[in-house]
Motif scaffolding. Sequence first.
Motif, PDB file in Angstrom:
ATOM      1  N   GLU A  24       0.845  -1.187   0.000  1.00  0.00           N
ATOM      2  CA  GLU A  24       0.000   0.000   0.000  1.00  0.00           C
ATOM      3  C   GLU A  24       0.885   1.243   0.000  1.00  0.00           C
ATOM      4  OE1 GLU A  24      -3.614  -2.001   2.662  1.00  0.00           O
ATOM      5  OE2 GLU A  24      -2.567  -0.200   3.380  1.00  0.00           O
ATOM      6  N   PRO A  25       0.639   2.197  -0.892  1.00  0.00           N
ATOM      7  CA  PRO A  25       1.463   3.413  -0.936  1.00  0.00           C
ATOM      8  C   PRO A  25       1.263   4.251   0.331  1.00  0.00           C
ATOM      9  CG  PRO A  25       0.173   3.152  -2.959  1.00  0.00           C
ATOM     10  CD  PRO A  25      -0.376   2.184  -1.957  1.00  0.00           C
ATOM     11  N   MET A  26       2.366   4.680   0.940  1.00  0.00           N
ATOM     12  CA  MET A  26       2.260   5.514   2.131  1.00  0.00           C
ATOM     13  C   MET A  26       1.739   6.908   1.795  1.00  0.00           C
ATOM     14  SD  MET A  26       5.386   4.423   4.646  1.00  0.00           S
ATOM     15  CE  MET A  26       4.560   5.275   5.991  1.00  0.00           C
ATOM     16  N   ALA A  27       1.800   7.280   0.520  1.00  0.00           N
ATOM     17  CA  ALA A  27       1.225   8.563   0.112  1.00  0.00           C
ATOM     18  C   ALA A  27      -0.277   8.597   0.370  1.00  0.00           C
ATOM     19  CB  ALA A  27       1.510   8.818  -1.366  1.00  0.00           C
ATOM     20  N   ILE A  28      -0.910   7.417   0.446  1.00  0.00           N
ATOM     21  CA  ILE A  28      -2.353   7.330   0.696  1.00  0.00           C
ATOM     22  C   ILE A  28      -2.647   7.173   2.188  1.00  0.00           C
ATOM     23  CG2 ILE A  28      -4.439   5.945   0.283  1.00  0.00           C
ATOM     24  CD1 ILE A  28      -3.280   5.235  -2.445  1.00  0.00           C
ATOM     25  N   THR A  29      -1.868   6.352   2.882  1.00  0.00           N
ATOM     26  CA  THR A  29      -2.229   5.985   4.261  1.00  0.00           C
ATOM     27  C   THR A  29      -1.388   6.646   5.344  1.00  0.00           C
ATOM     28  OG1 THR A  29      -0.734   4.068   4.204  1.00  0.00           O
ATOM     29  CG2 THR A  29      -3.019   3.719   3.469  1.00  0.00           C
ATOM     30  N   ASP A  30      -0.270   7.269   5.006  1.00  0.00           N
ATOM     31  CA  ASP A  30       0.609   7.836   6.033  1.00  0.00           C
ATOM     32  C   ASP A  30      -0.135   8.876   6.867  1.00  0.00           C
ATOM     33  OD1 ASP A  30       2.908   8.107   7.475  1.00  0.00           O
ATOM     34  OD2 ASP A  30       3.903   9.461   6.066  1.00  0.00           O
ATOM     35  N   GLY A  31       0.031   8.787   8.167  1.00  0.00           N
ATOM     36  CA  GLY A  31      -0.614   9.735   9.060  1.00  0.00           C
ATOM     37  C   GLY A  31      -2.050   9.398   9.396  1.00  0.00           C
ATOM     38  N   THR A  32      -2.565   8.261   8.901  1.00  0.00           N
ATOM     39  CA  THR A  32      -3.932   7.838   9.191  1.00  0.00           C
ATOM     40  C   THR A  32      -3.910   6.661  10.160  1.00  0.00           C
ATOM     41  OG1 THR A  32      -4.165   6.131   7.482  1.00  0.00           O
ATOM     42  CG2 THR A  32      -4.479   8.437   6.798  1.00  0.00           C
ATOM     43  N   PRO A  33      -5.053   6.325  10.761  1.00  0.00           N
ATOM     44  CA  PRO A  33      -5.093   5.188  11.704  1.00  0.00           C
ATOM     45  C   PRO A  33      -4.885   3.835  11.039  1.00  0.00           C
ATOM     46  CG  PRO A  33      -6.956   6.672  12.043  1.00  0.00           C
ATOM     47  CD  PRO A  33      -6.315   7.073  10.759  1.00  0.00           C
ATOM     48  N   ILE A  34      -4.903   3.776   9.691  1.00  0.00           N
ATOM     49  CA  ILE A  34      -4.819   2.468   9.029  1.00  0.00           C
ATOM     50  C   ILE A  34      -3.468   2.246   8.361  1.00  0.00           C
ATOM     51  CG2 ILE A  34      -7.300   2.478   8.613  1.00  0.00           C
ATOM     52  CD1 ILE A  34      -6.505   2.883   5.565  1.00  0.00           C
ATOM     53  N   VAL A  35      -2.473   3.061   8.676  1.00  0.00           N
ATOM     54  CA  VAL A  35      -1.194   2.950   7.973  1.00  0.00           C
ATOM     55  C   VAL A  35      -0.601   1.545   8.111  1.00  0.00           C
ATOM     56  CG1 VAL A  35       0.137   3.854   9.933  1.00  0.00           C
ATOM     57  CG2 VAL A  35       1.065   4.016   7.599  1.00  0.00           C
ATOM     58  N   LEU A  36      -0.805   0.905   9.258  1.00  0.00           N
ATOM     59  CA  LEU A  36      -0.393  -0.489   9.437  1.00  0.00           C
ATOM     60  C   LEU A  36      -1.656  -1.353   9.460  1.00  0.00           C
ATOM     61  CD1 LEU A  36       2.393  -0.100  12.157  1.00  0.00           C
ATOM     62  CD2 LEU A  36       2.672  -0.371   9.678  1.00  0.00           C
ATOM     63  N   PRO A  37      -1.829  -2.232   8.482  1.00  0.00           N
ATOM     64  CA  PRO A  37      -3.092  -2.973   8.336  1.00  0.00           C
ATOM     65  C   PRO A  37      -3.545  -3.748   9.559  1.00  0.00           C
ATOM     66  CG  PRO A  37      -1.761  -3.209   6.362  1.00  0.00           C
ATOM     67  CD  PRO A  37      -0.893  -2.515   7.373  1.00  0.00           C
ATOM     68  N   GLU A  38      -2.614  -4.253  10.347  1.00  0.00           N
ATOM     69  CA  GLU A  38      -2.990  -5.103  11.468  1.00  0.00           C
ATOM     70  C   GLU A  38      -2.908  -4.378  12.809  1.00  0.00           C
ATOM     71  OE1 GLU A  38      -4.355  -8.088  11.017  1.00  0.00           O
ATOM     72  OE2 GLU A  38      -4.177  -7.668   8.882  1.00  0.00           O
ATOM     73  N   MET A  39      -2.928  -3.057  12.773  1.00  0.00           N
ATOM     74  CA  MET A  39      -2.938  -2.265  14.003  1.00  0.00           C
ATOM     75  C   MET A  39      -4.004  -1.178  13.892  1.00  0.00           C
ATOM     76  SD  MET A  39       1.141  -1.858  14.916  1.00  0.00           S
ATOM     77  CE  MET A  39       0.732  -1.101  16.497  1.00  0.00           C
ATOM     78  N   GLY A  40      -4.402  -0.616  15.023  1.00  0.00           N
ATOM     79  CA  GLY A  40      -5.375   0.461  15.003  1.00  0.00           C
ATOM     80  C   GLY A  40      -6.805  -0.030  15.038  1.00  0.00           C
ATOM     81  N   PRO A  41      -7.757   0.873  14.877  1.00  0.00           N
ATOM     82  CA  PRO A  41      -9.176   0.530  15.033  1.00  0.00           C
ATOM     83  C   PRO A  41      -9.710  -0.413  13.965  1.00  0.00           C
ATOM     84  CG  PRO A  41      -8.940   2.774  14.211  1.00  0.00           C
ATOM     85  CD  PRO A  41      -7.565   2.312  14.599  1.00  0.00           C
ATOM     86  N   TYR A  42      -9.029  -0.521  12.820  1.00  0.00           N
ATOM     87  CA  TYR A  42      -9.503  -1.400  11.750  1.00  0.00           C
ATOM     88  C   TYR A  42      -8.593  -2.610  11.559  1.00  0.00           C
ATOM     89  CZ  TYR A  42     -12.991   2.082  10.586  1.00  0.00           C
ATOM     90  OH  TYR A  42     -14.061   2.938  10.641  1.00  0.00           O
ATOM     91  N   ALA A  43      -7.854  -2.966  12.593  1.00  0.00           N
ATOM     92  CA  ALA A  43      -6.983  -4.131  12.520  1.00  0.00           C
ATOM     93  C   ALA A  43      -7.790  -5.372  12.155  1.00  0.00           C
ATOM     94  CB  ALA A  43      -6.281  -4.344  13.855  1.00  0.00           C
ATOM     95  N   GLY A  44      -7.326  -6.091  11.136  1.00  0.00           N
ATOM     96  CA  GLY A  44      -7.996  -7.318  10.729  1.00  0.00           C
ATOM     97  C   GLY A  44      -9.124  -7.131   9.748  1.00  0.00           C
ATOM     98  N   ALA A  45      -9.487  -5.875   9.438  1.00  0.00           N
ATOM     99  CA  ALA A  45     -10.543  -5.628   8.457  1.00  0.00           C
ATOM    100  C   ALA A  45      -9.970  -5.771   7.048  1.00  0.00           C
ATOM    101  CB  ALA A  45     -11.135  -4.236   8.642  1.00  0.00           C
ATOM    102  N   GLY A  46     -10.848  -5.954   6.070  1.00  0.00           N
ATOM    103  CA  GLY A  46     -10.406  -6.053   4.682  1.00  0.00           C
ATOM    104  C   GLY A  46      -9.949  -4.708   4.142  1.00  0.00           C
TER     105      GLY A  46
END
Length: 252
Positions: free
Chosen positions: A152-174
């Motif tokens: 996943e490009p960090m230009a899209i996710t950097d600084g958001t809660p989903i930057v790491l797919p398996e951490m944060g409020p959406y951990a484990g979501a598609g």
Amino acid sequence: MPRETPYLQVADALRARIKAGEWAIGEKLPSRARFAEEYGVGQSVAQRAMERLIIEGLLEGRAGSGTYVRRPRERLRMIRSRHRERRGGSPFRADMKEQGRAGTWESRSQARTPAPERIADRLAIEPNALCVVTRYEFLADGQPVQLSESWEPMAITDGTPIVLPEMGPYAGAGVVERMRSIGVEIETAVEIPRPARASQEQANLLGISIGDLVMEIERTYYDTDGRPVETADIVVADIRWEIAYEIGIQRD
């Protein structure tokens, strides 16, 4: 979470009845008209539900005769469908649940990873642009099912809660649900399946032999502007699983 599509709801109910032994192997099922009446849906909905179970390998249609319970396959069937991304949560976990299996996975992510040229080309970014790469080992009842390497490009996710797919409020979501949470609507997924032979690492992780046949699936998600937002390489052991694609046909 309730099903959004009526035919999938009917398919769920029929699948449960088949697995409970309501009809024996080789036994003919009632007509689609009877199921339509029983579940309060149109005959076309009942037909699509039965077609779904034919795709899954639970039923077989015999020309001019009807639909019968099929003898269980030695290889399991993995359904790739646009509906798998509409169910919320993890599509893999939902897929395994439909087969009566517990879907789990192990993962490890690495941020700020330069994209190699092949990945950059698929994501329409510059080579060496920073990405998050996540490697997954998917399991069903503790047994290996598939491997995946996601970028996943960090230009899209950097600084958001989903930057790491398996951490944060959406951990484990598609991917679809995670991206939607930051305002990125995924509209299209493109998959390119290719047969290959298992490498040493793939064989070790999947519990198969080196050189065994595997199916490699190159998958890329695109948002509503046609921008690639994630790409992954998925590997499935052919000896245990076969891949089936459910393709919706538009009806006038």
